[in-house]
Design a protein around this motif. Structure first.
Motif, PDB file in Angstrom:
ATOM      1  N   LEU A 164       3.895  30.275  -0.489  1.00 28.44           N
ATOM      2  CA  LEU A 164       3.616  29.047   0.250  1.00 28.44           C
ATOM      3  C   LEU A 164       4.484  27.946  -0.322  1.00 28.44           C
ATOM      4  O   LEU A 164       4.824  27.982  -1.518  1.00 28.44           O
ATOM      5  CB  LEU A 164       2.149  28.630   0.120  1.00 28.44           C
ATOM      6  CG  LEU A 164       1.086  29.338   0.960  1.00 28.44           C
ATOM      7  CD1 LEU A 164      -0.302  28.829   0.549  1.00 28.44           C
ATOM      8  CD2 LEU A 164       1.316  29.117   2.438  1.00 28.44           C
ATOM      9  N   THR A 165       4.796  26.969   0.518  1.00 28.22           N
ATOM     10  CA  THR A 165       5.500  25.782   0.042  1.00 28.22           C
ATOM     11  C   THR A 165       4.681  24.545   0.396  1.00 28.22           C
ATOM     12  O   THR A 165       4.346  24.332   1.562  1.00 28.22           O
ATOM     13  CB  THR A 165       6.893  25.655   0.671  1.00 28.22           C
ATOM     14  OG1 THR A 165       7.661  26.803   0.336  1.00 28.22           O
ATOM     15  CG2 THR A 165       7.606  24.418   0.145  1.00 28.22           C
ATOM     16  N   LEU A 166       4.356  23.764  -0.613  1.00 26.03           N
ATOM     17  CA  LEU A 166       3.653  22.508  -0.414  1.00 26.03           C
ATOM     18  C   LEU A 166       4.661  21.363  -0.390  1.00 26.03           C
ATOM     19  O   LEU A 166       5.670  21.392  -1.105  1.00 26.03           O
ATOM     20  CB  LEU A 166       2.646  22.269  -1.534  1.00 26.03           C
ATOM     21  CG  LEU A 166       1.619  23.362  -1.787  1.00 26.03           C
ATOM     22  CD1 LEU A 166       0.658  22.924  -2.908  1.00 26.03           C
ATOM     23  CD2 LEU A 166       0.861  23.717  -0.535  1.00 26.03           C
ATOM     24  N   SER A 167       4.357  20.361   0.422  1.00 22.17           N
ATOM     25  CA  SER A 167       5.178  19.153   0.478  1.00 22.17           C
ATOM     26  C   SER A 167       4.285  17.943   0.295  1.00 22.17           C
ATOM     27  O   SER A 167       3.115  17.956   0.678  1.00 22.17           O
ATOM     28  CB  SER A 167       5.886  19.048   1.829  1.00 22.17           C
ATOM     29  OG  SER A 167       6.716  20.142   2.061  1.00 22.17           O
TER      30      SER A 167
ATOM     31  N   GLN B 104       0.851  -1.194   0.000  1.00 20.79           N
ATOM     32  CA  GLN B 104       0.000   0.000   0.000  1.00 20.79           C
ATOM     33  C   GLN B 104       0.884   1.241   0.000  1.00 20.79           C
ATOM     34  O   GLN B 104       1.885   1.306   0.712  1.00 20.79           O
ATOM     35  CB  GLN B 104      -0.892   0.011   1.242  1.00 20.79           C
ATOM     36  CG  GLN B 104      -1.995   1.025   1.212  1.00 20.79           C
ATOM     37  CD  GLN B 104      -3.163   0.579   0.327  1.00 20.79           C
ATOM     38  OE1 GLN B 104      -3.080  -0.469  -0.309  1.00 20.79           O
ATOM     39  NE2 GLN B 104      -4.211   1.368   0.286  1.00 20.79           N
ATOM     40  N   VAL B 105       0.517   2.207  -0.824  1.00 20.13           N
ATOM     41  CA  VAL B 105       1.276   3.452  -0.939  1.00 20.13           C
ATOM     42  C   VAL B 105       0.379   4.605  -0.504  1.00 20.13           C
ATOM     43  O   VAL B 105      -0.808   4.646  -0.826  1.00 20.13           O
ATOM     44  CB  VAL B 105       1.753   3.680  -2.384  1.00 20.13           C
ATOM     45  CG1 VAL B 105       2.339   5.062  -2.553  1.00 20.13           C
ATOM     46  CG2 VAL B 105       2.759   2.608  -2.774  1.00 20.13           C
ATOM     47  N   GLN B 106       0.955   5.519   0.234  1.00 23.12           N
ATOM     48  CA  GLN B 106       0.232   6.731   0.640  1.00 23.12           C
ATOM     49  C   GLN B 106       1.013   7.962   0.247  1.00 23.12           C
ATOM     50  O   GLN B 106       2.251   7.973   0.327  1.00 23.12           O
ATOM     51  CB  GLN B 106       0.023   6.738   2.156  1.00 23.12           C
ATOM     52  CG  GLN B 106      -1.119   5.891   2.643  1.00 23.12           C
ATOM     53  CD  GLN B 106      -1.439   6.153   4.108  1.00 23.12           C
ATOM     54  OE1 GLN B 106      -0.557   6.306   4.927  1.00 23.12           O
ATOM     55  NE2 GLN B 106      -2.715   6.194   4.422  1.00 23.12           N
ATOM     56  N   LEU B 107       0.290   8.998  -0.187  1.00 18.67           N
ATOM     57  CA  LEU B 107       0.866  10.305  -0.437  1.00 18.67           C
ATOM     58  C   LEU B 107       0.233  11.262   0.559  1.00 18.67           C
ATOM     59  O   LEU B 107      -0.990  11.400   0.595  1.00 18.67           O
ATOM     60  CB  LEU B 107       0.581  10.778  -1.864  1.00 18.67           C
ATOM     61  CG  LEU B 107       1.094   9.917  -3.009  1.00 18.67           C
ATOM     62  CD1 LEU B 107       0.747  10.562  -4.350  1.00 18.67           C
ATOM     63  CD2 LEU B 107       2.585   9.680  -2.907  1.00 18.67           C
ATOM     64  N   VAL B 108       1.069  11.914   1.348  1.00 19.47           N
ATOM     65  CA  VAL B 108       0.560  12.830   2.370  1.00 19.47           C
ATOM     66  C   VAL B 108       1.068  14.225   2.074  1.00 19.47           C
ATOM     67  O   VAL B 108       2.283  14.465   2.050  1.00 19.47           O
ATOM     68  CB  VAL B 108       0.996  12.389   3.779  1.00 19.47           C
ATOM     69  CG1 VAL B 108       0.494  13.379   4.809  1.00 19.47           C
ATOM     70  CG2 VAL B 108       0.469  10.987   4.071  1.00 19.47           C
ATOM     71  N   GLU B 109       0.121  15.138   1.840  1.00 24.48           N
ATOM     72  CA  GLU B 109       0.457  16.519   1.497  1.00 24.48           C
ATOM     73  C   GLU B 109       0.379  17.402   2.726  1.00 24.48           C
ATOM     74  O   GLU B 109      -0.376  17.130   3.672  1.00 24.48           O
ATOM     75  CB  GLU B 109      -0.512  17.047   0.441  1.00 24.48           C
ATOM     76  CG  GLU B 109      -0.505  16.284  -0.851  1.00 24.48           C
ATOM     77  CD  GLU B 109      -1.885  16.028  -1.395  1.00 24.48           C
ATOM     78  OE1 GLU B 109      -2.031  15.845  -2.613  1.00 24.48           O
ATOM     79  OE2 GLU B 109      -2.834  16.012  -0.590  1.00 24.48           O
ATOM     80  N   SER B 110       1.131  18.482   2.676  1.00 25.91           N
ATOM     81  CA  SER B 110       1.053  19.484   3.730  1.00 25.91           C
ATOM     82  C   SER B 110       1.486  20.827   3.164  1.00 25.91           C
ATOM     83  O   SER B 110       2.090  20.882   2.088  1.00 25.91           O
ATOM     84  CB  SER B 110       1.937  19.098   4.918  1.00 25.91           C
ATOM     85  OG  SER B 110       3.286  18.999   4.523  1.00 25.91           O
ATOM     86  N   GLY B 111       1.161  21.890   3.886  1.00 27.16           N
ATOM     87  CA  GLY B 111       1.650  23.208   3.529  1.00 27.16           C
ATOM     88  C   GLY B 111       0.629  24.166   2.943  1.00 27.16           C
ATOM     89  O   GLY B 111       0.958  25.326   2.693  1.00 27.16           O
ATOM     90  N   GLY B 112      -0.581  23.695   2.709  1.00 23.21           N
ATOM     91  CA  GLY B 112      -1.586  24.602   2.177  1.00 23.21           C
ATOM     92  C   GLY B 112      -2.023  25.616   3.219  1.00 23.21           C
ATOM     93  O   GLY B 112      -1.635  25.551   4.384  1.00 23.21           O
ATOM     94  N   GLY B 113      -2.846  26.576   2.781  1.00 19.15           N
ATOM     95  CA  GLY B 113      -3.345  27.563   3.721  1.00 19.15           C
ATOM     96  C   GLY B 113      -3.858  28.798   3.024  1.00 19.15           C
ATOM     97  O   GLY B 113      -4.072  28.798   1.808  1.00 19.15           O
TER      98      GLY B 113
END
Length: 120
Positions: free
Chosen positions: A18-21, A1-10
């Protein structure tokens, strides 16, 4: 199983940054390409920028000169540095990755999306 987890929005004012990861995890053998797409209300999802395993990049004309995509292969992470943001950049931003897993199956994966709102 693969997951992609984003962060950095706002929420940011026009002209801001802004920087997204996006970090990929799971039984990953290799990541062939990663990228960012966005979808504004009432519009189709569109490509923002992509980066290959060889660090070749491609980006939409609307973000050229303002957004920069990069990746840290050791961390299976892709970044999107967004400068000079405009209200029209407001959208849900989705991470995408072309991944080969431990079963030697290659397919596209999507993150859950992160909201970016640019106020005028």
């Amino acid at each position: 199983q693969v997951q992609l987890v984003e962060s950095g929005g706002g929420l940011v004012q026009a002209g801001g940054s802004l920087t997204l990861s996006c970090a990929a995890s799971g039984k990953i053998v290799s990541i062939n390409a990663m990228g960012w797409y966005r979808q504004a209300p009432g519009k189709q999802r569109e490509l923002v920028a992509t980066i290959t395993s060889g660090s070749n990049t491609n980006s939409a004309d609307s973000v050229k000169g303002r957004f920069t995509i990069s990746r840290d292969s050791a961390k299976n992470t892709v970044y999107l540095q967004m400068n000079s943001l405009k209200p029209e950049d407001t959208a849900v931003y989705y991470c995408n990755a072309d991944i080969t897993t431990g079963l030697l199956t290659r397919r596209n994966y999507w993150g859950q999306g992160t909201q970016v709102t640019v106020s005028s």
